[in-house]
Design a protein around this motif. Structure first.
Motif, PDB file in Angstrom:
ATOM      1  N   ALA A 206      77.060   9.076 -45.165  1.00 62.06           N
ATOM      2  CA  ALA A 206      76.817  10.174 -44.227  1.00 62.06           C
ATOM      3  C   ALA A 206      77.939  11.208 -44.301  1.00 62.06           C
ATOM      4  O   ALA A 206      79.117  10.846 -44.247  1.00 62.06           O
ATOM      5  N   PRO A 207      77.606  12.490 -44.408  1.00 59.56           N
ATOM      6  CA  PRO A 207      78.634  13.529 -44.427  1.00 59.56           C
ATOM      7  C   PRO A 207      78.980  13.997 -43.015  1.00 59.56           C
ATOM      8  O   PRO A 207      78.204  13.803 -42.073  1.00 59.56           O
ATOM      9  N   TYR A 208      80.134  14.602 -42.875  1.00 62.19           N
ATOM     10  CA  TYR A 208      80.456  15.335 -41.649  1.00 62.19           C
ATOM     11  C   TYR A 208      79.758  16.694 -41.737  1.00 62.19           C
ATOM     12  O   TYR A 208      79.951  17.436 -42.711  1.00 62.19           O
ATOM     13  N   VAL A 209      78.964  17.011 -40.739  1.00 59.66           N
ATOM     14  CA  VAL A 209      78.242  18.284 -40.703  1.00 59.66           C
ATOM     15  C   VAL A 209      78.623  19.009 -39.425  1.00 59.66           C
ATOM     16  O   VAL A 209      78.389  18.509 -38.323  1.00 59.66           O
ATOM     17  N   VAL A 210      79.230  20.170 -39.571  1.00 57.17           N
ATOM     18  CA  VAL A 210      79.723  20.926 -38.419  1.00 57.17           C
ATOM     19  C   VAL A 210      78.922  22.219 -38.285  1.00 57.17           C
ATOM     20  O   VAL A 210      78.270  22.666 -39.233  1.00 57.17           O
ATOM     21  N   TRP A 264      81.998  18.394 -34.929  1.00 61.87           N
ATOM     22  CA  TRP A 264      81.014  17.510 -35.566  1.00 61.87           C
ATOM     23  C   TRP A 264      80.412  16.553 -34.541  1.00 61.87           C
ATOM     24  O   TRP A 264      79.180  16.397 -34.463  1.00 61.87           O
ATOM     25  N   ARG A 265      81.266  15.906 -33.763  1.00 64.22           N
ATOM     26  CA  ARG A 265      80.784  14.902 -32.807  1.00 64.22           C
ATOM     27  C   ARG A 265      79.850  15.536 -31.773  1.00 64.22           C
ATOM     28  O   ARG A 265      78.795  14.975 -31.442  1.00 64.22           O
ATOM     29  N   ALA A 266      80.219  16.721 -31.285  1.00 64.79           N
ATOM     30  CA  ALA A 266      79.390  17.384 -30.282  1.00 64.79           C
ATOM     31  C   ALA A 266      78.038  17.769 -30.860  1.00 64.79           C
ATOM     32  O   ALA A 266      76.995  17.596 -30.212  1.00 64.79           O
ATOM     33  N   GLN A 267      78.041  18.294 -32.078  1.00 66.58           N
ATOM     34  CA  GLN A 267      76.768  18.693 -32.685  1.00 66.58           C
ATOM     35  C   GLN A 267      75.861  17.489 -32.908  1.00 66.58           C
ATOM     36  O   GLN A 267      74.652  17.549 -32.636  1.00 66.58           O
ATOM     37  N   LEU A 268      76.417  16.398 -33.404  1.00 68.27           N
ATOM     38  CA  LEU A 268      75.612  15.203 -33.641  1.00 68.27           C
ATOM     39  C   LEU A 268      74.986  14.704 -32.346  1.00 68.27           C
ATOM     40  O   LEU A 268      73.782  14.389 -32.288  1.00 68.27           O
ATOM     41  N   ARG A 269      75.772  14.646 -31.270  1.00 62.94           N
ATOM     42  CA  ARG A 269      75.251  14.123 -30.005  1.00 62.94           C
ATOM     43  C   ARG A 269      74.201  15.047 -29.403  1.00 62.94           C
ATOM     44  O   ARG A 269      73.193  14.591 -28.875  1.00 62.94           O
ATOM     45  N   LEU A 270      74.413  16.347 -29.490  1.00 61.18           N
ATOM     46  CA  LEU A 270      73.484  17.300 -28.891  1.00 61.18           C
ATOM     47  C   LEU A 270      72.173  17.407 -29.667  1.00 61.18           C
ATOM     48  O   LEU A 270      71.106  17.617 -29.082  1.00 61.18           O
ATOM     49  N   ARG A 273      69.075  12.828 -30.448  1.00 59.03           N
ATOM     50  CA  ARG A 273      68.976  12.059 -29.204  1.00 59.03           C
ATOM     51  C   ARG A 273      68.849  10.566 -29.452  1.00 59.03           C
ATOM     52  O   ARG A 273      69.252   9.750 -28.619  1.00 59.03           O
ATOM     53  N   ASP A 274      68.293  10.192 -30.594  1.00 58.09           N
ATOM     54  CA  ASP A 274      68.071   8.784 -30.901  1.00 58.09           C
ATOM     55  C   ASP A 274      69.401   8.111 -31.257  1.00 58.09           C
ATOM     56  O   ASP A 274      70.066   8.483 -32.230  1.00 58.09           O
ATOM     57  N   ALA A 275      69.791   7.114 -30.482  1.00 54.82           N
ATOM     58  CA  ALA A 275      71.094   6.469 -30.664  1.00 54.82           C
ATOM     59  C   ALA A 275      71.207   5.764 -32.010  1.00 54.82           C
ATOM     60  O   ALA A 275      72.267   5.777 -32.652  1.00 54.82           O
ATOM     61  N   GLU A 276      70.116   5.135 -32.463  1.00 61.61           N
ATOM     62  CA  GLU A 276      70.150   4.427 -33.741  1.00 61.61           C
ATOM     63  C   GLU A 276      70.300   5.407 -34.904  1.00 61.61           C
ATOM     64  O   GLU A 276      71.051   5.157 -35.852  1.00 61.61           O
ATOM     65  N   LEU A 277      69.597   6.522 -34.837  1.00 61.13           N
ATOM     66  CA  LEU A 277      69.736   7.532 -35.886  1.00 61.13           C
ATOM     67  C   LEU A 277      71.140   8.112 -35.873  1.00 61.13           C
ATOM     68  O   LEU A 277      71.741   8.326 -36.931  1.00 61.13           O
ATOM     69  N   ARG A 278      71.694   8.330 -34.690  1.00 64.27           N
ATOM     70  CA  ARG A 278      73.075   8.822 -34.602  1.00 64.27           C
ATOM     71  C   ARG A 278      74.040   7.854 -35.265  1.00 64.27           C
ATOM     72  O   ARG A 278      74.978   8.266 -35.956  1.00 64.27           O
ATOM     73  N   ARG A 279      73.814   6.576 -35.042  1.00 64.61           N
ATOM     74  CA  ARG A 279      74.701   5.567 -35.627  1.00 64.61           C
ATOM     75  C   ARG A 279      74.691   5.662 -37.149  1.00 64.61           C
ATOM     76  O   ARG A 279      75.745   5.591 -37.802  1.00 64.61           O
ATOM     77  N   ALA A 303      65.868  14.553 -37.331  1.00 67.69           N
ATOM     78  CA  ALA A 303      65.295  14.029 -36.089  1.00 67.69           C
ATOM     79  C   ALA A 303      63.791  14.283 -35.988  1.00 67.69           C
ATOM     80  O   ALA A 303      63.151  13.803 -35.044  1.00 67.69           O
ATOM     81  N   ARG A 304      63.216  14.986 -36.936  1.00 68.78           N
ATOM     82  CA  ARG A 304      61.778  15.255 -36.932  1.00 68.78           C
ATOM     83  C   ARG A 304      60.987  13.964 -37.157  1.00 68.78           C
ATOM     84  O   ARG A 304      61.444  13.051 -37.866  1.00 68.78           O
ATOM     85  N   GLU A 305      59.785  13.914 -36.604  1.00 65.67           N
ATOM     86  CA  GLU A 305      58.944  12.728 -36.782  1.00 65.67           C
ATOM     87  C   GLU A 305      58.453  12.596 -38.213  1.00 65.67           C
ATOM     88  O   GLU A 305      58.138  11.480 -38.658  1.00 65.67           O
ATOM     89  N   ASP A 306      58.364  13.709 -38.941  1.00 56.79           N
ATOM     90  CA  ASP A 306      57.871  13.644 -40.316  1.00 56.79           C
ATOM     91  C   ASP A 306      59.007  13.584 -41.338  1.00 56.79           C
ATOM     92  O   ASP A 306      58.821  13.869 -42.516  1.00 56.79           O
ATOM     93  N   VAL A 307      60.213  13.223 -40.887  1.00 53.62           N
ATOM     94  CA  VAL A 307      61.365  13.008 -41.772  1.00 53.62           C
ATOM     95  C   VAL A 307      61.951  11.639 -41.488  1.00 53.62           C
ATOM     96  O   VAL A 307      62.156  11.274 -40.321  1.00 53.62           O
TER      97      VAL A 307
END
Length: 486
Positions: A206-210, A264-270, A273-279, A303-307
Motif C-alpha cells: 500500500a502506498p501513502y496517498v496524500v 495521509w491519515r486524515a484523507q484515508l479515514r475521511l 469508511r470501511d474499517a477492513e479496507l482501511r486496514r 471504496a466503490r462497490e464495483d472495485v
C-alpha cells in the motif's frame, strides 16, 4: 589538437525533458552541430508514451517546466499529459532545436574510438553514426517493467503495460484486472472505474496517498501570469522552497514530514469508511521510503462497490482472468500492468563500450554509478543526463536536468578552451563521490525498505541524497582538477 574555436559534433539520445533541455542548453552556449536521436514518433519522452486515462504530473507546472521557458497558459496547477507533451514540443520549437531531432531512430550500441576521440553509434536499423560527444538523456522511467507470470501468453483479452495504453480501448461493460498500485495506477484506476463493469486492483504494498491541491486556472490567473511574469516566477520559487523542505525531511525527518503523515491519515479515514479496507490500505513502511503519491480520488475509487482490492500476489494468468496466491480466480476481460519501470537499468538495452573495451553494463553490474550522475571513468565525452543518483523523492526533476545540462556545457567549454579532444572524470574522484553518496543514502529513509529506488543488493542507484540546490551548486562549480583533458 583541435583549435579552441572548433565546435564538436554532439549527439543527444532521447527527446524528452532531458534531451530537449540539453539540446537547448548546448544551443544557447553556441554549439550548433547537435543532433537529437529519438526512437519515438514525436518528442515528449514519457509524456508522449504515457497516454493512459488520467495521466498527469504530481509536481505543479510552475516548477515542472524549464526555467528558461515559463508558460503562462497552463490550464491547471498540476497539468495533464497532453498539455505537458505539447509544452515540451513548443519549448523545442521556440528555442530552435526541434529541427535537430531525428525521429524513429533507436540506438543499439555506442563504442568509443580512443584514437579518433569519437563515438561510433549503430542504430537498430543498422545505420552507422559518429560524433565527438555523446549525451544519453533516455531517463530512468522509459522502459516499462512487466512481470513474467505463468500463463500470460494464454490470456485471451487485451493485456498491456499502462505506458502502452491502446488508443481505441473501450472498457464499457468489461472486467479489468489491474496489477500494481503505483503512481500510474492511482491515476488511471479512478478514471476507468466509472466506465468498466468491475475493476480488481492487485496491491503488493500500500502506498501513502496524500491530497493533491489541484485546481483549474482561471482566465484571470493566466492573464496575470502573462502580464506580470514575476507572479509565475514567485509561484515557482514558493513551490521550490516547499519541495526542498520535503526533500530535506526524507533524510533528516522534520515537522513537514509529520504534517504529510497527518494529511495521509486524515484523507484515508475521511474517504474510506470501511474499517477492513482501511486496514489493507495502511502502508507497511515509513513514509517516504517509497514514492509518496498525490491523489484526491484514489481512495474513493477503491471504496466503490464495483472495485475490489486484492492483497494476495498474482501467481498465474488464466485465459479469462488471473489467479492469486490464495488460489482464488478473478475473472477479467482486460489486464493492465501498472507495474512501473526498469528504473535501475540505466541506458539499457544499449550496449556502451568505452576505453580499452570497457563494458558500461558490466561496470554497473552491482549497481549504476556516475560522478554527479553525469560522468563515468573510462567513458570519455559521454555524459548522462538524469543519470544514476539524480532522481528525487520530491520536487521537480526538471531542475536536476537543467543543472546536469549546464554541467555538460561547462565541461565542453573547458575541453574547447584547452584545445583538447576529450574530457573524462578521474577514477579516484568518481569513486570518492560514489562512496559519499552511498553513505548519505544509507542514512536516508530510502534505506529502510525495498523499492524501485534500490537494487536487490540494497544499493540505492536512483536517488539524490540532498537538496536540488546542492546538486545545482555542485554542477555549477565543477572542479577542473576532477577531470582529465586529453
Amino acid at each position: 589538437m583541435r583549435p579552441p574555436t572548433d565546435r564538436p559534433s554532439i549527439i543527444v539520445i532521447g527527446a524528452g525533458f532531458g534531451g530537449i533541455g540539453t539540446a537547448v542548453a548546448l544551443r544557447r552556449a553556441g554549439y550548433r552541430d547537435v543532433t537529437v536521436l529519438e526512437r519515438g514518433s514525436s518528442v515528449g519522452g514519457v509524456w508522449r508514451d504515457n497516454t493512459y486515462p488520467g495521466a498527469a504530473c504530481d509536481v505543479p507546472s510552475s516548477l515542472y517546466s524549464f526555467s528558461f521557458a515559463p508558460h503562462p497558459g497552463w490550464p491547471r496547477r498540476y497539468s495533464r499529459q497532453p498539455e505537458i507533451r505539447d509544452y515540451i514540443e513548443r519549448a523545442a520549437r521556440d528555442h530552435g532545436v526541434l529541427d535537430q531531432v531525428r525521429l524513429g531512430v533507436e540506438v543499439a550500441s555506442a563504442a568509443y574510438d580512443e584514437e579518433a576521440s569519437r563515438w561510433h553509434l549503430t542504430t537498430t536499423a543498422g545505420e552507422q553514426v559518429s560524433c565527438d560527444v555523446l549525451v544519453s538523456a533516455v531517463g530512468q522511467l522509459s522502459r516499462p517493467s512487466v512481470p513474467e507470470l505463468p500463463g500470460s501468453e494464454r490470456f485471451e483479452g487485451p493485456a498491456f503495460h499502462s505506458a502502452h495504453w491502446p488508443e481505441d480501448l473501450d472498457l464499457a461493460g468489461r472486467r479489468v484486472a489491474v496489477l500494481g498500485t503505483g503512481a500510474s495506477a492511482i491515476q488511471f484506476v479512478p478514471a476507468i472505474a466509472p466506465e468498466a463493469a468491475h475493476v480488481t486492483v492487485f496491491q503488493r504494498s500500500a502506498p501513502y496517498v496524500v491530497p493533491k491541491p489541484d485546481r483549474a486556472y482561471t482566465r484571470v490567473h493566466r492573464a496575470a501570469f502573462r502580464r506580470v511574469p514575476a507572479l509565475q516566477a514567485a509561484a515557482r520559487a514558493a513551490v521550490m522552497w516547499v519541495t526542498e523542505r520535503y526533500n530535506e525531511s526524507l533524510v533528516d525527518g522534520t515537522r513537514l514530514k509529520r504534517l504529510v503523515h497527518l494529511a495521509w491519515r486524515a484523507q484515508l479515514r475521511l474517504q474510506v469508511r470501511d474499517a477492513e479496507l482501511r486496514r489493507r490500505l495502511r502502508p507497511d513502511h515509513p513514509l517516504g521510503c517509497k514514492r509518496v503519491l498525490f491523489s484526491n480520488d484514489w481512495y474513493p475509487a477503491l471504496a466503490r462497490e464495483d472495485v475490489s482490492l486484492v492483497t494476495e500476489p498474482v501467481v498465474e494468468v488464466l485465459p479469462h482472468g488471473v489467479r492469486d496466491a490464495a488460489g482464488v480466480e478473478h475473472a477479467a476481460d482486460v489486464v493492465v500492468y501498472g507495474t512501473g519501470f526498469a528504473a535501475t537499468e540505466f541506458l539499457a538495452p544499449m550496449q556502451v563500450t568505452g576505453v580499452g573495451g570497457a563494458d558500461l553494463h558490466e561496470r554497473w553490474r552491482q549497481g549504476a554509478h556516475a560522478y554527479l550522475g553525469l560522468c563515468v571513468p573510462d567513458f570519455p565525452n559521454l555524459f548522462v543526463v538524469y543519470g544514476p543518483n539524480t532522481n528525487l523523492g520530491g520536487s521537480s526533476i526538471v531542475n536536476m536536468i537543467e543543472a546536469a545540462a549546464d554541467g555538460v556545457v561547462t565541461l565542453l567549454d573547458r575541453m574547447r578552451a584547452g584545445g583538447a579532444s576529450s574530457v573524462r572524470v578521474r577514477p579516484e574522484v568518481a569513486a570518492a563521490f560514489d562512496a559519499e553518496v552511498q553513505d548519505r543514502l544509507q542514512r536516508s529513509v530510502w534505506a529502510s525498505c525495498s523499492s524501485w529506488y534500490r537494487e536487490p543488493t540494497g544499493r540505492i542507484t536512483t536517488n539524490w541524497p540532498g537538496l536540488v540546490a546542492e546538486y545545482q551548486d555542485r554542477c555549477a562549480r565543477l572542479d577542473p582538477a576532477h577531470f582529465q583533458l586529453v
